[in-house]
Design a protein around this motif. Structure first.
Motif, short mmCIF file in Angstrom:
data_model
loop_
_atom_site.label_atom_id
_atom_site.label_comp_id
_atom_site.label_asym_id
_atom_site.label_seq_id
_atom_site.Cartn_x
_atom_site.Cartn_y
_atom_site.Cartn_z
N THR A 5 0.81 -1.22 0.00
CA THR A 5 0.00 0.00 0.00
C THR A 5 0.85 1.27 0.00
OG1 THR A 5 -0.23 -0.04 2.42
CG2 THR A 5 -1.96 -1.11 1.12
N ARG A 6 2.09 1.18 0.44
CA ARG A 6 2.97 2.35 0.45
C ARG A 6 3.21 2.90 -0.96
NH1 ARG A 6 5.72 0.83 4.71
NH2 ARG A 6 6.93 -0.73 3.62
N VAL A 7 3.09 2.07 -1.99
CA VAL A 7 3.32 2.54 -3.36
C VAL A 7 2.04 3.08 -4.02
CG1 VAL A 7 5.26 0.98 -3.68
CG2 VAL A 7 2.99 0.30 -4.48
N LEU A 8 0.89 2.91 -3.36
CA LEU A 8 -0.38 3.35 -3.94
C LEU A 8 -0.62 4.83 -3.66
CD1 LEU A 8 -2.66 0.36 -2.85
CD2 LEU A 8 -1.40 0.65 -5.00
N ASP A 9 -1.28 5.48 -4.57
CA ASP A 9 -1.69 6.87 -4.39
C ASP A 9 -3.12 6.99 -4.89
OD1 ASP A 9 -1.37 9.48 -3.53
OD2 ASP A 9 -0.46 10.15 -5.40
N TYR A 10 -4.03 6.40 -4.15
CA TYR A 10 -5.42 6.28 -4.57
C TYR A 10 -6.18 7.59 -4.39
CZ TYR A 10 -5.18 5.03 0.38
OH TYR A 10 -4.88 5.00 1.71
N PRO A 11 -7.29 7.75 -5.11
CA PRO A 11 -8.09 8.96 -4.98
C PRO A 11 -8.76 9.02 -3.61
CG PRO A 11 -9.12 7.47 -6.55
CD PRO A 11 -7.82 6.85 -6.12
N MET A 12 -9.00 10.24 -3.16
CA MET A 12 -9.70 10.48 -1.91
C MET A 12 -11.10 11.00 -2.23
SD MET A 12 -7.42 9.57 0.30
CE MET A 12 -8.20 10.10 1.82
N TYR A 13 -12.05 10.65 -1.40
CA TYR A 13 -13.45 11.04 -1.60
C TYR A 13 -13.98 11.67 -0.32
CZ TYR A 13 -12.94 7.46 -5.21
OH TYR A 13 -12.51 6.71 -6.26
N VAL A 14 -14.98 12.53 -0.46
CA VAL A 14 -15.78 12.94 0.68
C VAL A 14 -17.10 12.19 0.55
CG1 VAL A 14 -17.05 14.82 1.78
CG2 VAL A 14 -14.70 15.18 1.04
N VAL A 15 -17.46 11.49 1.62
CA VAL A 15 -18.71 10.74 1.66
C VAL A 15 -19.63 11.44 2.66
CG1 VAL A 15 -19.79 8.53 2.25
CG2 VAL A 15 -17.61 8.59 1.02
N THR A 16 -20.86 11.70 2.24
CA THR A 16 -21.82 12.36 3.11
C THR A 16 -23.08 11.51 3.24
OG1 THR A 16 -22.81 13.61 1.28
CG2 THR A 16 -21.00 14.67 2.49
N CYS A 66 -15.98 17.86 -8.16
CA CYS A 66 -15.84 17.75 -9.62
C CYS A 66 -16.70 16.62 -10.18
CB CYS A 66 -14.37 17.57 -10.02
SG CYS A 66 -13.61 16.04 -9.49
N ALA A 67 -17.06 15.67 -9.34
CA ALA A 67 -17.96 14.58 -9.73
C ALA A 67 -18.59 14.04 -8.45
CB ALA A 67 -17.20 13.48 -10.46
N TRP A 68 -19.81 13.56 -8.55
CA TRP A 68 -20.49 12.98 -7.40
C TRP A 68 -21.57 12.03 -7.86
CZ3 TRP A 68 -25.72 13.69 -7.11
CH2 TRP A 68 -26.25 14.77 -7.82
N PHE A 69 -21.93 11.11 -6.97
CA PHE A 69 -23.13 10.31 -7.17
C PHE A 69 -23.76 10.00 -5.82
CE2 PHE A 69 -20.27 6.81 -6.27
CZ PHE A 69 -21.07 5.85 -5.66
N VAL A 70 -25.04 9.77 -5.83
CA VAL A 70 -25.77 9.32 -4.65
C VAL A 70 -26.07 7.85 -4.87
CG1 VAL A 70 -27.90 9.53 -3.30
CG2 VAL A 70 -26.77 11.58 -4.22
N GLY A 71 -25.80 7.05 -3.85
CA GLY A 71 -26.05 5.62 -3.94
C GLY A 71 -26.97 5.14 -2.83
N ARG A 72 -27.91 4.28 -3.22
CA ARG A 72 -28.77 3.62 -2.24
C ARG A 72 -27.95 2.52 -1.56
NH1 ARG A 72 -32.23 2.23 -5.57
NH2 ARG A 72 -31.41 0.14 -5.94
N ILE A 73 -28.00 2.45 -0.26
CA ILE A 73 -27.24 1.44 0.48
C ILE A 73 -27.93 0.09 0.30
CG2 ILE A 73 -26.41 0.70 2.74
CD1 ILE A 73 -26.44 3.73 3.54
N GLU A 74 -27.21 -0.84 -0.34
CA GLU A 74 -27.75 -2.17 -0.63
C GLU A 74 -27.34 -3.21 0.41
OE1 GLU A 74 -29.60 -3.20 -3.63
OE2 GLU A 74 -29.98 -1.04 -3.47
N GLY A 75 -26.26 -2.94 1.14
CA GLY A 75 -25.80 -3.91 2.13
C GLY A 75 -24.53 -3.43 2.80
N HIS A 76 -24.09 -4.20 3.80
CA HIS A 76 -22.90 -3.89 4.59
C HIS A 76 -21.99 -5.10 4.65
CE1 HIS A 76 -26.19 -1.35 6.25
NE2 HIS A 76 -25.26 -0.42 6.19
N LEU A 125 -25.88 7.19 0.60
CA LEU A 125 -24.64 7.92 0.78
C LEU A 125 -24.37 8.70 -0.50
CD1 LEU A 125 -22.17 5.22 2.26
CD2 LEU A 125 -23.57 6.85 3.51
N ALA A 126 -23.72 9.85 -0.36
CA ALA A 126 -23.24 10.58 -1.53
C ALA A 126 -21.71 10.50 -1.53
CB ALA A 126 -23.69 12.04 -1.50
N VAL A 127 -21.15 10.19 -2.68
CA VAL A 127 -19.70 10.04 -2.84
C VAL A 127 -19.23 11.15 -3.77
CG1 VAL A 127 -17.84 8.50 -3.58
CG2 VAL A 127 -19.93 7.54 -2.55
N HIS A 128 -18.24 11.92 -3.30
CA HIS A 128 -17.74 13.09 -4.04
C HIS A 128 -16.27 12.92 -4.36
CE1 HIS A 128 -21.00 14.33 -1.33
NE2 HIS A 128 -21.35 15.18 -2.30
#
Length: 163
Positions: free
Chosen positions: A8-19, A112-122, A64-67
């Motif tokens: 994981t030290r070599v990864l530089d994944y995107p970050m999101y704000v979840v609301t 810059c981009a977002w979507f709202v998702g219905r929670i289907e499970g955990h 949840l909304a993912v931004h």
């Protein structure tokens, strides 16, 4: 653990704000553990820390909304990643947001981009719980793909909660 850290030290994944919201309670946090996980049907998985207020609100929420954030939005990342609502601080007083057509999860206006998702499970993942989302609404696509905020851009932030 050492082997995973080395990977994981070599990864530089995107970050999101979840609301999310449950009734009058709103919450949001900075998330690095998230990914599309199915093409047909379209699904996205977001992992929330069980120490986080957003997780506690999301357990009873329907959406949840993912931004996705641009790399120049570190202030927004710091607001949602370094502050906690546990002390009564309302992060949403410091950003422009609106309620989407599908109800509860606040949408950040400057993402810059977002979507709202219905929670289907955990899914129990240890110190994080995965929320499986079925997209129900999304923002319009931008004219270009902007450089996204990534883990390397925020690794110096002090988290509002320990993971």
């Amino acid at each position: 653990m050492e082997e995973l850290d080395a990977f994981t030290r070599v990864l530089d994944y995107p970050m999101y704000v979840v609301t999310t919201a449950d009734g009058d309670e709103r919450a949001g946090c900075l998330v690095g553990f998230a990914s599309q996980c199915s093409i047909d049907p379209p699904r996205f998985m977001v992992w929330l820390s069980i120490a986080n207020r957003t997780y506690r609100i999301a357990r009873n929420a329907s959406h949840l909304a993912v931004h996705a954030l641009r790399n120049d939005q570190k202030r927004t990342a710091e607001l949602f990643g370094s502050r906690t609502g546990d002390d009564g601080f309302d992060k949403f007083e410091h950003v422009d947001w609106r309620r989407p057509a599908h109800g509860t999860a606040p949408v950040l206006q400057d993402a810059c981009a977002w979507f709202v998702g219905r929670i289907e499970g955990h899914v129990d993942g240890g110190d994080h719980v995965g929320f499986l989302l079925a997209p129900v609404e999304h923002g319009p696509p931008g004219p270009v793909r902007p450089p996204l905020l990534r883990f390397g851009d925020v690794q110096d932030l002090s988290p509002g909660h320990p993971a």
